[in-house]
Structures are given as C-alpha cells and as structure tokens.
Design a protein around this motif. Structure first.
Motif, PDB file in Angstrom:
ATOM      1  N   HIS A  32      -4.122   8.184  -6.423  1.00 24.73           N
ATOM      2  CA  HIS A  32      -3.215   8.408  -5.291  1.00 24.73           C
ATOM      3  C   HIS A  32      -1.849   8.898  -5.774  1.00 24.73           C
ATOM      4  O   HIS A  32      -1.286   9.850  -5.220  1.00 24.73           O
ATOM      5  CB  HIS A  32      -3.055   7.117  -4.491  1.00 24.73           C
ATOM      6  CG  HIS A  32      -1.938   7.152  -3.502  1.00 24.73           C
ATOM      7  ND1 HIS A  32      -2.025   7.800  -2.294  1.00 24.73           N
ATOM      8  CD2 HIS A  32      -0.676   6.633  -3.562  1.00 24.73           C
ATOM      9  CE1 HIS A  32      -0.878   7.678  -1.643  1.00 24.73           C
ATOM     10  NE2 HIS A  32      -0.053   6.972  -2.392  1.00 24.73           N
ATOM     11  N   PHE A  58      -7.672   0.059   2.041  1.00 28.10           N
ATOM     12  CA  PHE A  58      -7.301   0.769   3.252  1.00 28.10           C
ATOM     13  C   PHE A  58      -7.676   0.015   4.524  1.00 28.10           C
ATOM     14  O   PHE A  58      -7.394   0.481   5.623  1.00 28.10           O
ATOM     15  CB  PHE A  58      -7.923   2.167   3.276  1.00 28.10           C
ATOM     16  CG  PHE A  58      -9.427   2.193   3.335  1.00 28.10           C
ATOM     17  CD1 PHE A  58     -10.090   2.187   4.541  1.00 28.10           C
ATOM     18  CD2 PHE A  58     -10.169   2.251   2.171  1.00 28.10           C
ATOM     19  CE1 PHE A  58     -11.466   2.232   4.592  1.00 28.10           C
ATOM     20  CE2 PHE A  58     -11.549   2.301   2.217  1.00 28.10           C
ATOM     21  CZ  PHE A  58     -12.204   2.286   3.431  1.00 28.10           C
ATOM     22  N   GLU A  68      -3.227   7.630   1.334  1.00 24.22           N
ATOM     23  CA  GLU A  68      -3.132   6.175   1.217  1.00 24.22           C
ATOM     24  C   GLU A  68      -3.826   5.732  -0.064  1.00 24.22           C
ATOM     25  O   GLU A  68      -4.638   6.459  -0.639  1.00 24.22           O
ATOM     26  CB  GLU A  68      -3.799   5.480   2.413  1.00 24.22           C
ATOM     27  CG  GLU A  68      -3.150   5.746   3.754  1.00 24.22           C
ATOM     28  CD  GLU A  68      -1.909   4.894   3.980  1.00 24.22           C
ATOM     29  OE1 GLU A  68      -1.618   4.031   3.119  1.00 24.22           O
ATOM     30  OE2 GLU A  68      -1.245   5.083   5.009  1.00 24.22           O
ATOM     31  N   SER A  69      -3.515   4.519  -0.487  1.00 23.40           N
ATOM     32  CA  SER A  69      -4.209   3.944  -1.635  1.00 23.40           C
ATOM     33  C   SER A  69      -4.988   2.713  -1.197  1.00 23.40           C
ATOM     34  O   SER A  69      -4.672   2.078  -0.192  1.00 23.40           O
ATOM     35  CB  SER A  69      -3.217   3.575  -2.745  1.00 23.40           C
ATOM     36  OG  SER A  69      -2.306   2.599  -2.294  1.00 23.40           O
ATOM     37  N   ILE A  70      -6.018   2.402  -1.949  1.00 21.91           N
ATOM     38  CA  ILE A  70      -6.846   1.227  -1.683  1.00 21.91           C
ATOM     39  C   ILE A  70      -5.998  -0.039  -1.866  1.00 21.91           C
ATOM     40  O   ILE A  70      -5.181  -0.099  -2.778  1.00 21.91           O
ATOM     41  CB  ILE A  70      -8.055   1.218  -2.641  1.00 21.91           C
ATOM     42  CG1 ILE A  70      -9.031   2.344  -2.249  1.00 21.91           C
ATOM     43  CG2 ILE A  70      -8.764  -0.120  -2.663  1.00 21.91           C
ATOM     44  CD1 ILE A  70     -10.194   2.511  -3.188  1.00 21.91           C
ATOM     45  N   THR A  93       2.038   5.054   0.493  1.00 19.82           N
ATOM     46  CA  THR A  93       1.754   5.991   1.568  1.00 19.82           C
ATOM     47  C   THR A  93       2.513   7.279   1.348  1.00 19.82           C
ATOM     48  O   THR A  93       3.641   7.285   0.903  1.00 19.82           O
ATOM     49  CB  THR A  93       2.166   5.398   2.933  1.00 19.82           C
ATOM     50  OG1 THR A  93       1.436   4.202   3.140  1.00 19.82           O
ATOM     51  CG2 THR A  93       1.879   6.360   4.065  1.00 19.82           C
ATOM     52  N   VAL A 108     -12.791   9.239   1.628  1.00 19.17           N
ATOM     53  CA  VAL A 108     -12.717   8.479   0.373  1.00 19.17           C
ATOM     54  C   VAL A 108     -13.436   9.251  -0.735  1.00 19.17           C
ATOM     55  O   VAL A 108     -14.665   9.251  -0.810  1.00 19.17           O
ATOM     56  CB  VAL A 108     -13.350   7.082   0.525  1.00 19.17           C
ATOM     57  CG1 VAL A 108     -13.134   6.266  -0.753  1.00 19.17           C
ATOM     58  CG2 VAL A 108     -12.777   6.348   1.729  1.00 19.17           C
ATOM     59  N   VAL A 113     -11.273   8.701   8.019  1.00 22.85           N
ATOM     60  CA  VAL A 113     -10.909   8.223   6.686  1.00 22.85           C
ATOM     61  C   VAL A 113     -11.795   8.920   5.661  1.00 22.85           C
ATOM     62  O   VAL A 113     -13.026   8.904   5.775  1.00 22.85           O
ATOM     63  CB  VAL A 113     -11.069   6.693   6.583  1.00 22.85           C
ATOM     64  CG1 VAL A 113     -10.823   6.228   5.150  1.00 22.85           C
ATOM     65  CG2 VAL A 113     -10.110   5.995   7.533  1.00 22.85           C
ATOM     66  N   VAL A 148      -7.990   8.365   1.142  1.00 17.31           N
ATOM     67  CA  VAL A 148      -7.776   7.097   0.447  1.00 17.31           C
ATOM     68  C   VAL A 148      -8.285   7.198  -0.987  1.00 17.31           C
ATOM     69  O   VAL A 148      -9.425   7.605  -1.226  1.00 17.31           O
ATOM     70  CB  VAL A 148      -8.505   5.946   1.175  1.00 17.31           C
ATOM     71  CG1 VAL A 148      -8.270   4.630   0.447  1.00 17.31           C
ATOM     72  CG2 VAL A 148      -8.033   5.848   2.615  1.00 17.31           C
ATOM     73  N   MET A 169       0.846  -1.193   0.000  1.00 17.38           N
ATOM     74  CA  MET A 169       0.000   0.000   0.000  1.00 17.38           C
ATOM     75  C   MET A 169       0.878   1.239   0.000  1.00 17.38           C
ATOM     76  O   MET A 169       1.713   1.430   0.873  1.00 17.38           O
ATOM     77  CB  MET A 169      -0.902   0.001   1.235  1.00 17.38           C
ATOM     78  CG  MET A 169      -1.712   1.265   1.412  1.00 17.38           C
ATOM     79  SD  MET A 169      -2.987   1.076   2.676  1.00 17.38           S
ATOM     80  CE  MET A 169      -2.074   0.426   4.028  1.00 17.38           C
TER      81      MET A 169
END
Length: 445
Positions: free
Chosen positions: A52, A74, A70-72, A3, A18, A16, A46, A1
């Motif tokens: 991202h 999550f 962050e990227s999926i 970051t 999205v 979080v 995310v 993932m």
C-alpha cells in the motif's frame, strides 16, 4: 488503517479490489480498477501495508475516477457511515478474502492473473491428484507420463505441469485442492487473457464455468503512452534506460528480465552473462540485487567485472528495474529474454516483441509452451524442458544472435498477434464484449 484516495467513496456502494501483493499480480488489477471507475463504480483497492505504501507513493490517477487506496485490515470499512460493499474482486491466490466475503454476505469475483491454459489445469487439480498425475509426498514425478483428459488442451507431458505442482515439499496437496474450490464457489471468473491468444482454452473454460461466468478481458494494459506513464510499479524504476534506448538502432537491443522473484545459480548466471556478452548484441538487462546468490563473493566479483566491461564498451547497460511496458514498446527492442511470467508475455505480445523463454518457477514453463512456442512468437533458450539443466554460453550466444539477426519469422508472428490483441479490446472485440458483460452484471448486484 492508512488511506489515500482520489475521491471520497463515502455514501456509496463500493467494489473492493484485493490484489496479491506481488509485482506480477498487482498492476493488472489496478488497471482493471481504473476501467471500472471509468464506468462509474466506486473502487477501494486494498493491499498489505508495505505494498500500500509503495503504491500510494507512486499513485497517478485522474481525480475524476473514484478510486481509494486502503491497507489491510479492510473490514473496518463497514463501520464507515453510509459505506456498503457491493462485491469483492480478489486475485485467485488471495484466498484470505473468501471468509471475509462469506462473513459479509457479499459475492466474490475471482481475478485470474494468468493464462486460460493454467486455469484449466488448476481447475482439474483434484482429479490430477486422484489419478496420481500430481505426485504425493515421497514420490517423484514421472515426466514422460502424458496428461490427455483436460478439455481444450492437447495431450502434454507431466513435465509441462506448472512447476509448483511438481514441488509438493513446498506446496501441500490440501492447499492446492482447497484453492481450486474457488472455481466452484466464486460468482464469476475474469481473466487477463484474450480469445485470439488462447482460443481453445478460453472456450473450454467458458464451457466448464458457463459462457458468461468465465470472462477473458485482457490484455489489461493502457492503450496509449500517457497511460503507460501512469502504470504503477512496486519497484523504483530506472528511467534513464529509456534515453539510452533512444540512442540504439531499431530492433537491435535484447531486453533481459527475469521478473521480481527469480534467482539464478552462480554457474547459470555466469554462463548467461558470458553468452550474451560474446554474442556481440547490445542488451538492456534488469539485475535486481536479489537476483544474484547473496553472500557469494566469487559471483559478486564476476558480476563487478562483467558490469565494468559493459560500461567500458558502452554497448549494453544493466539496471535494477525498468518501466517494462515502456521499454518493450520502444523501437530499439528486438527481442525479450524472459522468465515467461504471464504479465511479461502479455506485455511482449502487446508490443510486438518476440520472446526467448527461460522459465524459472510457478506457471512459467507452461507459458513457454503455450503460447510462446505453440504460436511461434518465441523460442526456448534451453535445449530441453528439464528445469535444473544448465544452459551453456554457446547455446545462449546462438539463440540470442538468431533472435536479433534472423528472427523475422517470430517477429511477423508476434506482430500479427499484437494486431489481434488490439482488436480484442476495442469496440466489438472479444475482450471488449466480455468486459461489457462483466460491467453489466456488476451493475445488477
């Protein structure tokens, strides 16, 4: 993932966020994230991996704000030592977050990226289906049929329903009905609109969901030039256009952009190009490579000749993408020919720029009617609301000239609305109060 973080969120409760991975949805949620971080919340934004990477490459944010990218997927965040998810804020269309929130047992907050009028219509999708105002597969839409039962909205023809509700070959009924359940299941709705822009519609949504459950917190835009320079775009921006705008007289330039998704047919592109060229008005036009019919040699040859003429005349420029908020805030911009995406409308209002509406898809036809035409802050380019009607060069030329040379009434109306937008977000304003309510309730979780 992957970051990227402004500061560490480890050991604290995080919110979080999205976004939907699209240019018209992501920037507003990023700005909301910055506002929440300024209130002391730890934020994790995310996105899908491709988005991202784009955001991380262009990220500008004060190190004092606790925002992490962050990227999926999550859900692995849960395994990090000391990390607790307070809630999930997700775009209405990011429906994949609902089962995640349910599995984690955390509340979900819906971010509504469009108008309150659109929210009212989507809230009533099940009823529209039951009463057959929305067609089922195999049936055609009767555009003259009037819809008169949606609270907060005057009766309107079915042709003014968002385009996607008229295209059931592309969007199945069950998915629309299922998505509308977020109105019943999510803890709160926060919307990128403001009361003075949609007074009846925002009040109707508050009555439907609860006074403190539908919160109009827009416009979600930076308040100053420094903030504008920190806006994150998913596309590479051509900053040289700002220097070109510096050389143009005040209010003399037509800005043209159809957003990140729209395309025109060969015939319509040619008519539009010849119309703005023959108007004699200077313009800044965003033409993405995907905006033109791909693989169509006559169109590409026409475009090359058109672009060469503009370069030779030195009165107009064509670029693949712009820093739109900075463009609209430039003194040389006199009008905005737009697809009527909600972000574009909000940004144009914030900058006090009248609009020429050319809706292409989604909710854009509704946005043109409410609020562009209803508030007198712009005009329709086409002669009717029928989507496939070709707008000819003579009509384009006339509408463009009127907006730049004789658009004082529209400019006055949009500047009055701009003042109301500013008043909404400062202390004591309607959006400021709703934002304070949201922050207070978020702290209570």
């Amino acid at each position: 993932m992957a970051t990227d973080s402004s500061s560490s969120s480890s050991g604290s409760s995080v919110v979080v966020v999205v976004p939907l991975p699209a240019q018209g949805h992501t920037p507003a949620l990023i700005h909301l994230s910055r506002k929440l971080a300024a209130e002391g919340f730890s934020i994790v934004i995310v996105n899908v991996e491709s988005v991202h990477r784009k955001i991380a490459a262009r990220w500008k944010c004060s190190p004092q704000l606790d925002i992490r990218l962050e990227s999926i997927p999550f859900t692995s965040l849960i395994g990090e030592q000391g990390l607790e998810i307070k809630c999930i804020i997700s775009d209405f269309h990011a429906v994949w977050t609902t089962p995640v929130a349910q599995k984690l047992g955390v509340p979900q907050v819906c971010f509504w990226s469009g108008s309150a009028a659109w929210a009212l219509i989507d809230r009533h999708v099940p009823l529209l289906v039951d009463l057959e105002y929305i067609p089922v597969p195999g049936c055609s839409l009767r555009g003259e049929k009037m819809i008169s039962f949606i609270p907060g909205m005057d009766p309107f023809p079915a042709l003014d329903l968002p385009y996607y509700l008229q295209e059931f070959s592309k969007v199945p009924v069950w998915s629309l009905v299922a998505k509308s359940q977020r109105f019943n299941n999510d803890k709160w709705f926060i919307a990128n609109t403001f009361e003075a822009l949609e007074p009846r519609e925002t009040q109707a949504m508050k009555q439907l969901l609860g006074e403190q459950n539908f919160l109009a917190i827009g416009p979600l835009l930076p308040l100053d030039q420094e903030g504008l320079e920190q806006v994150v775009s998913l596309e590479e921006e051509e900053l040289g256009c700002l220097e070109w705008l510096d050389s143009r007289p005040e209010g003399s330039v037509l800005y043209i952009s159809f957003g990140s998704l729209a395309v025109l047919t060969q015939e319509q592109f040619m008519e539009l190009a010849l119309g703005v060229e023959s108007s004699g008005i200077s313009f800044l036009w965003v033409i993405r490579p995907a905006f033109l019919p791909q693989g169509d040699l006559p169109t590409m040859e026409f475009f090359q000749g058109f672009r060469d003429r503009m370069v030779a005349e030195k009165r107009s420029i064509i670029v693949p993408w712009t820093p739109q908020k900075r463009v609209l805030s430039h003194a040389s911009i006199g009008a905005f020919l737009t697809h009527c995406g909600w972000n574009s409308i909000v940004e144009s209002v914030w900058s006090g720029v009248p609009m020429l509406g050319w809706p292409c898809h989604s909710d854009q036809n509704l946005n043109l009617r409410l609020p562009v035409e209803s508030k007198g802050i712009g005009a329709r380019v086409a002669c009717s609301s029928r989507r496939m009607e070709v707008v000819h060069r003579e009509r384009v030329r006339a509408v463009v000239r009127k907006a730049i040379e004789d658009g004082g009434e529209m400019r006055g109306a949009v500047r009055e609305l701009r003042d109301l937008a500013v008043a909404a977000v400062v202390e004591g304003g309607s959006s400021n109060r709703d934002m304070a309510t949201f922050v207070e309730r978020l702290r209570s979780l």
